[in-house]
Design an enzyme around this catalytic site. Structure first.
Site, short mmCIF file in Angstrom:
data_model
loop_
_atom_site.label_atom_id
_atom_site.label_comp_id
_atom_site.label_asym_id
_atom_site.label_seq_id
_atom_site.Cartn_x
_atom_site.Cartn_y
_atom_site.Cartn_z
N SER A 110 -50.40 -16.15 -11.48
CA SER A 110 -49.66 -17.41 -11.58
C SER A 110 -48.26 -17.17 -11.02
O SER A 110 -47.83 -16.01 -10.89
CB SER A 110 -49.55 -17.78 -13.07
N TYR A 123 -48.28 -15.57 -21.91
CA TYR A 123 -48.86 -15.96 -20.62
C TYR A 123 -48.17 -15.20 -19.49
O TYR A 123 -48.83 -14.60 -18.63
CB TYR A 123 -48.70 -17.47 -20.45
N1 LIG Z 1 -53.37 -25.08 -13.93
C1 LIG Z 1 -52.26 -24.46 -13.54
O1 LIG Z 1 -51.20 -25.10 -13.34
C2 LIG Z 1 -52.27 -22.96 -13.33
C3 LIG Z 1 -51.15 -22.37 -12.75
C4 LIG Z 1 -51.16 -20.99 -12.53
C5 LIG Z 1 -52.27 -20.25 -12.87
N2 LIG Z 1 -53.35 -20.84 -13.44
C6 LIG Z 1 -54.49 -20.00 -13.79
O2 LIG Z 1 -55.69 -20.54 -13.22
C7 LIG Z 1 -56.81 -20.01 -13.94
C8 LIG Z 1 -57.79 -21.13 -14.23
O3 LIG Z 1 -57.22 -21.99 -15.22
P1 LIG Z 1 -57.20 -23.59 -15.06
O4 LIG Z 1 -55.82 -23.98 -14.72
O5 LIG Z 1 -58.32 -24.02 -14.18
O6 LIG Z 1 -57.41 -24.04 -16.58
P2 LIG Z 1 -58.70 -24.66 -17.28
O7 LIG Z 1 -58.44 -24.60 -18.74
O8 LIG Z 1 -59.04 -25.98 -16.68
O9 LIG Z 1 -59.84 -23.63 -16.88
C9 LIG Z 1 -59.91 -22.35 -17.44
C10 LIG Z 1 -61.36 -21.94 -17.49
O10 LIG Z 1 -61.46 -20.64 -18.12
C11 LIG Z 1 -62.50 -20.71 -19.08
N3 LIG Z 1 -62.27 -19.71 -20.13
C12 LIG Z 1 -61.30 -19.71 -21.09
N4 LIG Z 1 -61.44 -18.62 -21.87
C13 LIG Z 1 -62.50 -17.92 -21.38
C14 LIG Z 1 -63.11 -16.71 -21.77
N5 LIG Z 1 -62.67 -15.99 -22.82
N6 LIG Z 1 -64.17 -16.27 -21.05
C15 LIG Z 1 -64.64 -17.00 -20.00
N7 LIG Z 1 -64.10 -18.16 -19.61
C16 LIG Z 1 -63.04 -18.61 -20.28
C17 LIG Z 1 -62.44 -22.15 -19.60
O11 LIG Z 1 -63.62 -22.54 -20.26
C18 LIG Z 1 -62.19 -22.92 -18.32
O12 LIG Z 1 -63.36 -23.25 -17.62
C19 LIG Z 1 -56.23 -19.35 -15.20
O13 LIG Z 1 -56.22 -17.95 -15.01
C20 LIG Z 1 -54.83 -19.91 -15.27
O14 LIG Z 1 -53.94 -19.05 -15.96
C21 LIG Z 1 -53.38 -22.19 -13.68
#
Ligand SMILES: NC(=O)c1ccc[n+]([C@@H]2O[C@H](COP(=O)([O-])OP(=O)(O)OC[C@H]3O[C@@H](n4cnc5c(N)ncnc54)[C@H](O)[C@@H]3O)[C@@H](O)[C@H]2O)c1
Length: 247
Positions: A110, A123
């Site tokens: 991130s 985080y």
């Molecule tokens: N959305 C943002 O603005 C943003 C920004 C930077 C980084 N990220 C990163 O992107 C990645 C995806 O997140 P997202 O934004 O799509 O959020 P999201 O909550 O929509 O998706 C996260 C996914 O991870 C799954 N998950 C959670 N815990 C889990 C576990 N223990 N085992 C297996 N699966 C698990 C959830 O069920 C979900 O499908 C993450 O690593 C998040 O930190 C997101």
């Protein structure tokens, strides 16, 4: 092969991709549990034979500052966001080494893995660790023709701010933030930015390009604020190094 802890969302994701081809599969998996990741890997080998591209993307949000969030909360976020990525790497690497045909690993960090902002959170700690681990892994795996990309998105329109939906009971009750506190206000601000964030499919196509072009860093956003903050951080680090050199 898609892997996720949430079986209904997983089934819906598999269904939504079926028009891309017949070979889309799903496996329920908790990335915080290495045995669960190993089971998912076994299912992948059984379904597809060799695995060449591994995306360690599962993650959960975790606001709260350093000392005003529970240790259970710290453990949950580190177990999913850091250990989950490590479990993916350690599980699939022996397989990639054995087939010897190279491949690519994508670790999702991130912008919070590059900048601490005013609140360092579980985080941010997990994401800084993923950046460092991925940089080292890239060097280590170069001779094996296995590329590594570390994805550092800004705000993306997903359900990250509803991560508590996936908190297993073993990590205690959901984190609650006082909405009138500074950290509560920050969480609201982040939620609004996520709501109006980038479309996830734009991020996906940038990841695909990075795999094809074997790029280490994938930044989805280049806002002037982030650029300025990054420059400030690097400038301070280099100035401290200059001071050491002058001593
Ligand atoms: N959305 C943002 O603005 C943003 C920004 C930077 C980084 N990220 C990163 O992107 C990645 C995806 O997140 P997202 O934004 O799509 O959020 P999201 O909550 O929509 O998706 C996260 C996914 O991870 C799954 N998950 C959670 N815990 C889990 C576990 N223990 N085992 C297996 N699966 C698990 C959830 O069920 C979900 O499908 C993450 O690593 C998040 O930190 C997101």
């Amino acid at each position: 092969m898609l892997a996720d802890i949430e079986s209904d969302a997983l089934a819906a994701a598999v269904k939504s991709l079926e028009n891309l081809g017949p070979d889309i599969r799903g496996v329920t998996c908790d990335v915080a549990d290495v045995a669960s990741v190993e089971r998912a890997a076994k299912k992948s080998y059984e379904a597809f034979g060799k695995v060449r591209v591994v995306c360690n993307n599962a993650g959960v949000g975790g606001l709260g500052g350093i000392d005003n969030t529970s240790l259970e909360n710290w453990r949950w976020v580190l177990d999913v966001n850091l250990m989950g990525v490590l479990h993916g790497i350690c599980t699939f690497l022996p397989h990639s080494r054995a087939h010897g045909e190279g491949g690519h690993i994508v670790d999702t960090a991130s912008m919070a893995g590059m900048l601490t902002g005013s609140w360092f959170t579980p985080y941010g700690a997990s994401k800084f660790a993923v950046v460092g681990m991925s940089e080292a892994l890239a060097t280590q795996l170069k001779p094996l023709s296995i590329g590594v990309s570390v994805l550092c998105p800004g705000y993306v329109r997903t359900r990250i701010m509803e991560s508590e939906r996936n908190r297993p009971q073993r990590y205690g009750p959901a984190q609650t933030l006082d909405p009138t506190s500074r950290v509560g206000a920050l969480a609201r601000q982040v939620a609004e930015r996520v709501q109006s964030g980038m479309d996830p499919s734009d991020v996906a196509s940038q990841v695909l390009d990075a795999i094809r072009e074997d790029k280490l860093y994938v930044f989805t956003h280049s806002g002037p604020d982030w650029r300025a903050e990054l420059k400030k951080r690097f400038d301070e680090i280099l100035a401290a190094m200059d001071k050491a050199a002058a001593r």
